[in-house]
Scaffold this motif. Sequence first.
Motif, PDB file in Angstrom:
ATOM      1  N   PRO A 151       0.873  -0.973   0.033  1.00 15.87           N
ATOM      2  CA  PRO A 151       0.024  -0.208  -0.164  1.00 15.87           C
ATOM      3  C   PRO A 151       1.001   1.177   0.012  1.00 15.87           C
ATOM      4  O   PRO A 151       2.001   1.222   0.353  1.00 15.87           O
ATOM      5  CB  PRO A 151      -0.773   0.023   1.277  1.00 15.87           C
ATOM      6  N   ALA A 152       0.413   2.342  -0.527  1.00 15.55           N
ATOM      7  CA  ALA A 152       1.156   3.576  -0.556  1.00 15.55           C
ATOM      8  C   ALA A 152       0.128   4.638  -0.362  1.00 15.55           C
ATOM      9  O   ALA A 152      -0.987   4.610  -0.770  1.00 15.55           O
ATOM     10  CB  ALA A 152       1.962   3.729  -1.933  1.00 15.55           C
ATOM     11  N   ARG A 153       0.806   5.866   0.236  1.00 16.58           N
ATOM     12  CA  ARG A 153      -0.267   7.248   0.095  1.00 16.58           C
ATOM     13  C   ARG A 153      -0.108   7.968  -1.011  1.00 16.58           C
ATOM     14  O   ARG A 153       0.719   7.556  -1.946  1.00 16.58           O
ATOM     15  CB  ARG A 153       0.224   7.954   1.344  1.00 16.58           C
ATOM     16  N   LEU A 154      -1.473   8.291  -1.326  1.00 14.14           N
ATOM     17  CA  LEU A 154      -1.492   9.293  -2.732  1.00 14.14           C
ATOM     18  C   LEU A 154      -1.320  10.641  -2.450  1.00 14.14           C
ATOM     19  O   LEU A 154      -1.777  11.056  -1.444  1.00 14.14           O
ATOM     20  CB  LEU A 154      -2.789   8.883  -3.414  1.00 14.14           C
ATOM     21  N   ASP A 155      -0.602  11.102  -3.650  1.00 15.63           N
ATOM     22  CA  ASP A 155      -0.792  12.620  -3.670  1.00 15.63           C
ATOM     23  C   ASP A 155      -2.214  12.918  -3.836  1.00 15.63           C
ATOM     24  O   ASP A 155      -2.598  12.675  -4.973  1.00 15.63           O
ATOM     25  CB  ASP A 155       0.076  13.352  -4.595  1.00 15.63           C
ATOM     26  N   PHE A 156      -2.588  14.095  -3.173  1.00 10.14           N
ATOM     27  CA  PHE A 156      -4.169  14.337  -3.242  1.00 10.14           C
ATOM     28  C   PHE A 156      -4.257  15.900  -2.981  1.00 10.14           C
ATOM     29  O   PHE A 156      -3.732  16.529  -2.083  1.00 10.14           O
ATOM     30  CB  PHE A 156      -4.964  13.887  -2.310  1.00 10.14           C
ATOM     31  N   PRO A 157      -4.883  16.830  -3.704  1.00  3.61           N
ATOM     32  CA  PRO A 157      -5.094  18.215  -3.516  1.00  3.61           C
ATOM     33  C   PRO A 157      -5.913  18.352  -2.138  1.00  3.61           C
ATOM     34  O   PRO A 157      -6.564  17.786  -1.730  1.00  3.61           O
ATOM     35  CB  PRO A 157      -5.831  18.621  -4.744  1.00  3.61           C
ATOM     36  N   ARG A 158      -5.567  19.523  -1.710  1.00  2.00           N
ATOM     37  CA  ARG A 158      -6.038  19.741  -0.216  1.00  2.00           C
ATOM     38  C   ARG A 158      -7.745  20.195  -0.615  1.00  2.00           C
ATOM     39  O   ARG A 158      -7.780  21.739  -0.569  1.00  2.00           O
ATOM     40  CB  ARG A 158      -5.285  20.622   0.471  1.00  2.00           C
TER      41      ARG A 158
ATOM     42  N   ALA B 199      -6.854  12.756   3.613  1.00  2.00           N
ATOM     43  CA  ALA B 199      -5.553  11.659   3.185  1.00  2.00           C
ATOM     44  C   ALA B 199      -6.039  10.713   2.337  1.00  2.00           C
ATOM     45  O   ALA B 199      -7.280  10.357   2.453  1.00  2.00           O
ATOM     46  CB  ALA B 199      -5.473  10.654   4.745  1.00  2.00           C
ATOM     47  N   ALA B 200      -5.338   9.903   1.341  1.00  2.00           N
ATOM     48  CA  ALA B 200      -5.779   9.065   0.388  1.00  2.00           C
ATOM     49  C   ALA B 200      -4.626   7.894   0.377  1.00  2.00           C
ATOM     50  O   ALA B 200      -3.373   8.327   0.258  1.00  2.00           O
ATOM     51  CB  ALA B 200      -6.027   9.722  -0.807  1.00  2.00           C
ATOM     52  N   PHE B 201      -4.952   6.864   0.192  1.00  2.00           N
ATOM     53  CA  PHE B 201      -4.329   5.760   0.149  1.00  2.00           C
ATOM     54  C   PHE B 201      -4.600   4.563  -0.941  1.00  2.00           C
ATOM     55  O   PHE B 201      -5.769   4.821  -1.234  1.00  2.00           O
ATOM     56  CB  PHE B 201      -4.217   4.962   1.535  1.00  2.00           C
ATOM     57  N   ARG B 202      -3.683   3.864  -1.558  1.00  2.00           N
ATOM     58  CA  ARG B 202      -3.902   2.893  -2.631  1.00  2.00           C
ATOM     59  C   ARG B 202      -3.402   1.684  -1.940  1.00  2.00           C
ATOM     60  O   ARG B 202      -2.098   1.490  -1.644  1.00  2.00           O
ATOM     61  CB  ARG B 202      -3.356   3.193  -3.697  1.00  2.00           C
ATOM     62  N   VAL B 203      -4.334   0.426  -2.311  1.00  2.00           N
ATOM     63  CA  VAL B 203      -3.673  -0.881  -1.988  1.00  2.00           C
ATOM     64  C   VAL B 203      -3.803  -1.566  -3.025  1.00  2.00           C
ATOM     65  O   VAL B 203      -4.898  -2.106  -3.570  1.00  2.00           O
ATOM     66  CB  VAL B 203      -4.440  -1.433  -0.592  1.00  2.00           C
ATOM     67  N   PRO B 204      -2.989  -1.915  -3.905  1.00  2.00           N
ATOM     68  CA  PRO B 204      -2.976  -2.729  -5.270  1.00  2.00           C
ATOM     69  C   PRO B 204      -3.087  -4.266  -4.972  1.00  2.00           C
ATOM     70  O   PRO B 204      -2.747  -4.817  -3.683  1.00  2.00           O
ATOM     71  CB  PRO B 204      -1.693  -2.465  -5.754  1.00  2.00           C
ATOM     72  N   VAL B 205      -3.875  -4.682  -5.798  1.00  2.00           N
ATOM     73  CA  VAL B 205      -4.258  -6.137  -5.428  1.00  2.00           C
ATOM     74  C   VAL B 205      -4.020  -6.928  -6.857  1.00  2.00           C
ATOM     75  O   VAL B 205      -4.682  -6.676  -7.700  1.00  2.00           O
ATOM     76  CB  VAL B 205      -5.825  -6.269  -4.903  1.00  2.00           C
ATOM     77  N   ALA B 206      -3.187  -8.192  -6.642  1.00  2.00           N
ATOM     78  CA  ALA B 206      -2.984  -8.696  -7.927  1.00  2.00           C
ATOM     79  C   ALA B 206      -3.893 -10.048  -7.853  1.00  2.00           C
ATOM     80  O   ALA B 206      -3.974 -10.663  -6.810  1.00  2.00           O
ATOM     81  CB  ALA B 206      -1.570  -9.531  -7.951  1.00  2.00           C
TER      82      ALA B 206
ATOM     83  N   ALA C 222      -7.275  -0.820  -5.089  1.00  2.00           N
ATOM     84  CA  ALA C 222      -8.381  -0.259  -3.876  1.00  2.00           C
ATOM     85  C   ALA C 222      -8.033   0.930  -3.208  1.00  2.00           C
ATOM     86  O   ALA C 222      -7.031   0.975  -2.695  1.00  2.00           O
ATOM     87  CB  ALA C 222      -8.524  -1.503  -2.934  1.00  2.00           C
ATOM     88  N   ASP C 223      -8.555   2.096  -3.487  1.00  2.00           N
ATOM     89  CA  ASP C 223      -8.322   3.632  -3.054  1.00  2.00           C
ATOM     90  C   ASP C 223      -9.201   3.945  -2.071  1.00  2.00           C
ATOM     91  O   ASP C 223     -10.763   3.533  -2.015  1.00  2.00           O
ATOM     92  CB  ASP C 223      -8.222   4.342  -4.103  1.00  2.00           C
ATOM     93  N   PHE C 224      -8.574   4.411  -0.914  1.00  2.00           N
ATOM     94  CA  PHE C 224      -9.337   4.876   0.237  1.00  2.00           C
ATOM     95  C   PHE C 224      -8.954   6.247   0.295  1.00  2.00           C
ATOM     96  O   PHE C 224      -8.047   6.965   0.535  1.00  2.00           O
ATOM     97  CB  PHE C 224      -8.847   4.028   1.642  1.00  2.00           C
TER      98      PHE C 224
END
Length: 219
Positions: free
Chosen positions: A144-151, A157-164, A176-178
């Motif tokens: 998982p990683a934190r995403l850059d997101f405009p304020r 806060a924005a995060f992405r969890v890739p799933v294979a 899967a983005d949160f």
Amino acid sequence: MWRSLAGAALLAAFVTGVADARDPWDPRTKIRQADQRKAAATVLTQADLGGGWTGGARKPTSFKAPTCPAQRPNDGDLTLTGHAESLFSNGNGGIQIDTDVEVFPTAEQAKARFVRFMRPKLLFCLKYDLAKSIGASRVTILKPARLDFPRVAERIAAFRVPVAVKAGSQTVTVDADFLYLGAGRSQIYASIVAPSVQEAQLQEFEHRLAKVLVRRAPA
């Protein structure tokens, strides 16, 4: 194929129901009709998404703030005065989105809700919750990683969890983005599932929807 193996499973991770008994560490619920109407008016609607989408409002089935054994904030001193959820999917684009809005009696309580789950173990919790919900041998949760997101909000806060997902001899990746957005007395959760091939378009899509949600959120 990815939709049958991953789309439904990942979406279940966001919207699976929980036991009726209240956990003492969950926020208390004391609905005010005015705040409930505001919460219901904040979640995404068909008009926000346009043609090709199916779904609509639904009764909230769980709390969306991430928790796990390594990080379990105590929100028992907080009170929800409004809580609404909507769920949509786009068969053509393969995107599924769940939005959930919590309203609290004060901005201080809403901020506390956000601050308490924004801890160092949050990324682990996202991965843990997703793995627990999917439970599929052909699915591998990636880093998982934190995403850059405009304020676009006071708290964001924005995060992405890739799933294979393995389908026969092929492996496809699903994102899967949160998104966690806080504005005034509101805490907003948006969970988006989409094939990774749509990442370029997904960023603009999420930014636009975040602005819509924050603009409508109770101050």
